[in-house]
Every structure is written in structure tokens, then in C-alpha cells.
Design a protein around this motif. Structure first.
Motif, mmCIF file in Angstrom:
data_model
loop_
_atom_site.group_PDB
_atom_site.id
_atom_site.type_symbol
_atom_site.label_atom_id
_atom_site.label_comp_id
_atom_site.label_asym_id
_atom_site.label_seq_id
_atom_site.Cartn_x
_atom_site.Cartn_y
_atom_site.Cartn_z
ATOM 1 N N GLU A 46 0.817 -1.228 0.000
ATOM 2 C CA GLU A 46 0.000 0.000 0.000
ATOM 3 C C GLU A 46 0.838 1.260 0.000
ATOM 4 O O GLU A 46 0.571 2.215 -0.723
ATOM 5 N N SER A 47 1.885 1.270 0.818
ATOM 6 C CA SER A 47 2.680 2.491 0.986
ATOM 7 C C SER A 47 3.975 2.470 0.198
ATOM 8 O O SER A 47 4.607 3.511 -0.002
ATOM 9 N N GLY A 48 4.414 1.283 -0.228
ATOM 10 C CA GLY A 48 5.720 1.160 -0.889
ATOM 11 C C GLY A 48 6.864 1.206 0.117
ATOM 12 O O GLY A 48 8.035 1.165 -0.262
ATOM 13 N N LYS A 49 6.534 1.284 1.417
ATOM 14 C CA LYS A 49 7.573 1.324 2.450
ATOM 15 C C LYS A 49 8.033 -0.096 2.770
ATOM 16 O O LYS A 49 7.481 -1.073 2.267
ATOM 17 N N GLN A 50 9.055 -0.198 3.651
ATOM 18 C CA GLN A 50 9.566 -1.514 4.041
ATOM 19 C C GLN A 50 9.420 -1.688 5.547
ATOM 20 O O GLN A 50 9.489 -0.718 6.294
ATOM 21 N N ALA A 51 9.240 -2.925 5.992
ATOM 22 C CA ALA A 51 9.276 -3.233 7.427
ATOM 23 C C ALA A 51 10.239 -4.401 7.602
ATOM 24 O O ALA A 51 10.305 -5.282 6.739
ATOM 25 N N TYR A 52 10.989 -4.373 8.702
ATOM 26 C CA TYR A 52 12.107 -5.312 8.860
ATOM 27 C C TYR A 52 11.784 -6.442 9.828
ATOM 28 O O TYR A 52 11.232 -6.200 10.907
ATOM 29 N N TYR A 53 12.172 -7.659 9.467
ATOM 30 C CA TYR A 53 11.914 -8.839 10.306
ATOM 31 C C TYR A 53 13.115 -9.776 10.259
ATOM 32 O O TYR A 53 13.665 -10.034 9.174
ATOM 33 N N SER A 54 13.491 -10.287 11.440
ATOM 34 C CA SER A 54 14.556 -11.284 11.478
ATOM 35 C C SER A 54 14.070 -12.539 10.775
ATOM 36 O O SER A 54 12.894 -12.896 10.883
ATOM 37 N N ILE A 55 14.970 -13.219 10.092
ATOM 38 C CA ILE A 55 14.614 -14.504 9.490
ATOM 39 C C ILE A 55 14.688 -15.543 10.618
ATOM 40 O O ILE A 55 15.727 -15.689 11.262
#
Ligand SMILES: Cc1cc2nc3c(=O)[nH]c(=O)nc-3n(C[C@H](O)[C@H](O)[C@H](O)COP(=O)(O)OP(=O)(O)OC[C@H]3O[C@@H](n4cnc5c(N)ncnc54)[C@H](O)[C@@H]3O)c2cc1C
Length: 242
Positions: A46-55
Motif C-alpha cells: 500500500e505504501s511502498g515502504k519496508q518493514a524489517y523482520y529477522s529470518i
């Protein structure tokens, strides 16, 4: 090398109170090379932004990545990942981060995960177990949550403590209701349990930046850990320890 991946959700279900386990099959490219302890970016459509998550999975699994996501009804990344169903597509950028396991090291290691920060330790623990490194490397894993219902994968962790005398697991719950184990702030338990000279150890931490910073101060200033051997993508001790 970092790249963009198209994936498809293969599994999504709660793993504990307020945290889901997502399994994402890789479609294009079909495999990824990463190191245990690295993270990825989820591209939010929706925003084109990124969110970070540990694998959360081991790097031995190359055609799939697993994530542990904490519910945050107002958070864009968390809401997006919670809304996904099996079969939905997802775009990822990976791998990222320098706080991966130093896996040729023989040093004792302390892993500390606060709530969904467990994801970071999970990848490293599965990897060390699969690659036979827990046979000769001592690991102390502290998992901190608010309520006992938020604890996850207890059976696997306790099985590991039976399989390897080198693996030690300390679940810590801040709210002592319905819990007879370690309670209080996780840093207090780490302080009590670990010896006072950690000068030859390594530490790996994920959770709230405040917890990670307090832990770095404890381990480095009080217990003699070398700052260069404190690994976290959320806080770098050299920036503020001097
Ligand atoms: C290296 C790294 C690894 C990480 N690994 C994980 C992981 O494995 N698992 C995990 O769950 N998280 C992880 N995180 C945290 C994650 O990236 C997000 O920060 C978290 O999911 C919240 O982001 P969001 O996009 O959902 O929230 P955002 O939309 O960015 O919002 C940020 C905060 O503001 C609040 N907010 C937004 N709008 C409002 C409003 N109108 N009123 C009040 N508050 C509001 C949200 O509730 C949220 O807490 C990691 C972070 C980093 C940097």
C-alpha cells in the motif's frame, strides 16, 4: 548478495499469544543464501515502504523463509503480515544485517530475545543444532516475554537441553501470574545466572532497543564482555559505551 524475492505464504498460524509464525516459499528466485541471524525487509504494497523482520528459520532451508511477527494493530508492517493468507504473494528484500552467528567460533555464546526478538535466536539455534555445533559450543538462551502465554517452542527448547549438555534455556516472564520459573526483567535474570567474567564470550541480542541497550551495558560494563563481541542489529555498543 542482497536481492528482491517474490514469495508465497505457505503457512500462517499463531505460535504463541500475539505472535504468528509465517512460512514463505520462494518463487523467484527460488533459493536464498543467508547467514543465521540476518534479517529481511518486507515490501508493503500500500505504501511502498519496508518493514524489517529477522529470518526465524535456519539458512539450511534455502527455498523458504520463516518469520515470527508480533501483533501490532496500529503498525503497518505487522497488520500487513497478519492479514496474509496461505497462497498470498509477498515481496521481500534480503539478506540484511551484520549481527549473524560467528559460526566458526568456539566461544560460549549468550542469546537474548525479547518477545518476537526470539526470531533472531531461533534461526541461530536451529542452525547450530543442525550443523552439530552445539556438541562443542556452550549456548545460554534467555527468552523474555510479558506473560507466560507468549512463550514459544518450549518443547523444542527443552528437548535441546536434554540432547546437549552445552545448551541452556531460561524462559523469563515479567508477569509472575501462572508462572513458577524466572521472573522480572530479563537483564536481572541474565545478571544472576551468568558468571561475572564474560571476557571470552559472545553475545547476540534482539528485542526492544531499550532492552538491548541495557543488556549491552550489563554485559560489557559489569561482566567484561568485549564490545566487538556484542552482536545486535538494534544497537551498537561502540556508539555510546565510551
Ligand atoms: C533488524 C530488525 C529486526 C526485527 N525483527 C522483528 C521480528 O522478527 N518480528 C517482529 O514482530 N518485529 C521485528 N522487528 C520490528 C518490526 O520491524 C516493526 O518495527 C514492528 O513490526 C512494528 O512496525 P510496523 O510497520 O508494524 O509499525 P509502524 O507502522 O512502523 O508503526 C510504528 C509504531 O507506531 C505505532 N503507531 C502507528 N500509528 C499509530 C497511531 N495512529 N497511534 C498510535 N500509535 C501508532 C504502531 O503501533 C507501531 O508500534 C524488527 C526490527 C528490526 C529493525
Amino acid at each position: 548478495m542482497k536481492g528482491t524475492y517474490l514469495g508465497q505464504v505457505r503457512y500462517s498460524a499463531p505460535i504463541s499469544e500475539g505472535i504468528i509464525l509465517l512460512k514463505i516459499s520462494l518463487l523467484e528466485p527460488k533459493v536464498v543464501d543467508f547467514k543465521a541471524g540476518q534479517y529481511l525487509a518486507v515490501l508493503l504494497p500500500e505504501s511502498g515502504k519496508q518493514a524489517y523482520y529477522s529470518i526465524a528459520s535456519s539458512p539450511n532451508k534455502k527455498n523458504e523463509v520463516e518469520l515470527l511477527v508480533k501483533e501490532d494493530k496500529l503498525g503497518a508492517g505487522s497488520s500487513y503480515l497478519f492479514s496474509l493468507s496461505v497462497g498470498d504473494s509477498i515481496e521481500l528484500m534480503m539478506p540484511m544485517g551484520e549481527a549473524f552467528i560467528r559460526d566458526k567460533s568456539q566461544r560460549d555464546a549468550v542469546f537474548v530475545g525479547g518477545a518476537s526478538g526470539a526470531s533472531y535466536a531461533r534461526s541461530m539455534i536451529h542452525y547450530l543444532d543442525e550443523s552439530g555445533q552445539l556438541e562443542h559450543r556452550r549456548v545460554h538462551y534467555f527468552l523474555g516475554v510479558r506473560e507466560a502465554a507468549e512463550l514459544m517452542e518450549l518443547e523444542y527448547m527443552y528437548q535441546l537441553t536434554e540432547k546437549h549438555a552445552t545448551f541452556h534455556f531460561y524462559p523469563v516472564v515479567s508477569d509472575p501470574k501462572c508462572w513458577n520459573g524466572y521472573t522480572g526483567p530479563i537483564t536481572g535474570v541474565v545478571d544472576t545466572v551468568l558468571p561475572n567474567d564474560l571476557s571470552e564470550w559472545e553475545a547476540y541480542a534482539a528485542g526492544s532497543p531499550e532492552m538491548v541497550k541495557a543488556l549491552a551495558t550489563l554485559l560489557i560494563s559489569k561482566k567484561g564482555l568485549t564490545a566487538e563481541r556484542f552482536f545486535s542489529d538494534l544497537y551498537t555498543p561502540e556508539d555510546s559505551e565510551s
